[in-house]
Design a protein around this motif. Sequence first.
Motif, PDB file in Angstrom:
ATOM      1  N   ARG A  65       0.837  -1.206   0.000  1.00 49.09           N
ATOM      2  CA  ARG A  65       0.000   0.000   0.000  1.00 49.09           C
ATOM      3  C   ARG A  65       0.869   1.252   0.000  1.00 49.09           C
ATOM      4  O   ARG A  65       0.536   2.265  -0.640  1.00 49.09           O
ATOM      5  CB  ARG A  65      -0.935   0.011   1.214  1.00 49.09           C
ATOM      6  N   GLU A  66       1.985   1.221   0.728  1.00 51.43           N
ATOM      7  CA  GLU A  66       2.888   2.377   0.755  1.00 51.43           C
ATOM      8  C   GLU A  66       3.467   2.651  -0.622  1.00 51.43           C
ATOM      9  O   GLU A  66       3.618   3.808  -1.035  1.00 51.43           O
ATOM     10  CB  GLU A  66       4.012   2.149   1.772  1.00 51.43           C
ATOM     11  N   LYS A  69       0.814   4.268  -2.602  1.00 48.68           N
ATOM     12  CA  LYS A  69       0.544   5.631  -2.143  1.00 48.68           C
ATOM     13  C   LYS A  69       1.459   6.639  -2.836  1.00 48.68           C
ATOM     14  O   LYS A  69       1.055   7.757  -3.149  1.00 48.68           O
ATOM     15  CB  LYS A  69       0.711   5.709  -0.621  1.00 48.68           C
ATOM     16  N   GLN A  76      -4.346   9.173  -1.173  1.00 54.20           N
ATOM     17  CA  GLN A  76      -3.476   9.480  -0.043  1.00 54.20           C
ATOM     18  C   GLN A  76      -4.151   9.236   1.303  1.00 54.20           C
ATOM     19  O   GLN A  76      -3.532   8.761   2.253  1.00 54.20           O
ATOM     20  CB  GLN A  76      -3.001  10.934  -0.131  1.00 54.20           C
ATOM     21  N   LEU A  79      -5.339   4.795   1.357  1.00 61.60           N
ATOM     22  CA  LEU A  79      -4.428   3.653   1.502  1.00 61.60           C
ATOM     23  C   LEU A  79      -3.978   3.413   2.942  1.00 61.60           C
ATOM     24  O   LEU A  79      -3.888   2.261   3.372  1.00 61.60           O
ATOM     25  CB  LEU A  79      -3.225   3.830   0.564  1.00 61.60           C
TER      26      LEU A  79
END
Length: 227
Positions: A65-66, A69, A76, A79
């Motif tokens: 997910r990072e 993002k 922003q 996630l």
Amino acid sequence: MTQKVVKRQEILEAFNFRRAIKAFDPTKKITDEDFNVILEAARLSPSSVGMEPWKFLVVQNQEFREKLKEISPGAQGHLPTASHFVIILSRTIKDTRYDSEYVKNQVLNVLGVPDEISDQMIESIGNFQVNQQNVLESEQKALDWAKRQTYLPFANMMTVAALLGIDSCPIEGFYIDKVEKLLAEENLLEDGHLAVSAMVAFGYRAANEPKFPRGRKDMKEIVQWIN
């Protein structure tokens, strides 16, 4: 009050409940039972000539997910906080072309069309793609056709979520080339058989989520009856 009247009210209440939530309460998680119903709504959704040209990636891995993002400006707030985050994929011309192995399998093994008429159905799909919708004029046109199909389960997932009191947000704010590159590096696009269509986040709205009045045109502005 009749059961049908109650059902009508429930449906309209769900549509009025749904908002494009920008951030969720990260402490609240959707149960497996509820999310499976949302996924089942996607699975049971209709598609043109029954092709189901889609796949759904449920992204629960926080490290992944990072990475998303960084290349998804429109996600922003979603996630880091969403209970469940889904990337909706559409099938490319490698699969959706009427004479592909994917279509043959869909006709024979998924739709269960008998062998003796399967060729006739595939020919009919070819006629639809070539002569009616001009789907095969280019790879991009074929992909656009498939992506339009994905918006049927896309919408159904959000509607079912609202009926269950679960919030959602549709997302197109991402760099598609970068997202597809990331997914390809993770071997999630089946060697060019899949492409990114959209994203959708699910969860429960945060207490401080802004509540704006719903803006919609009047019915008379968008509906014309031809009697």
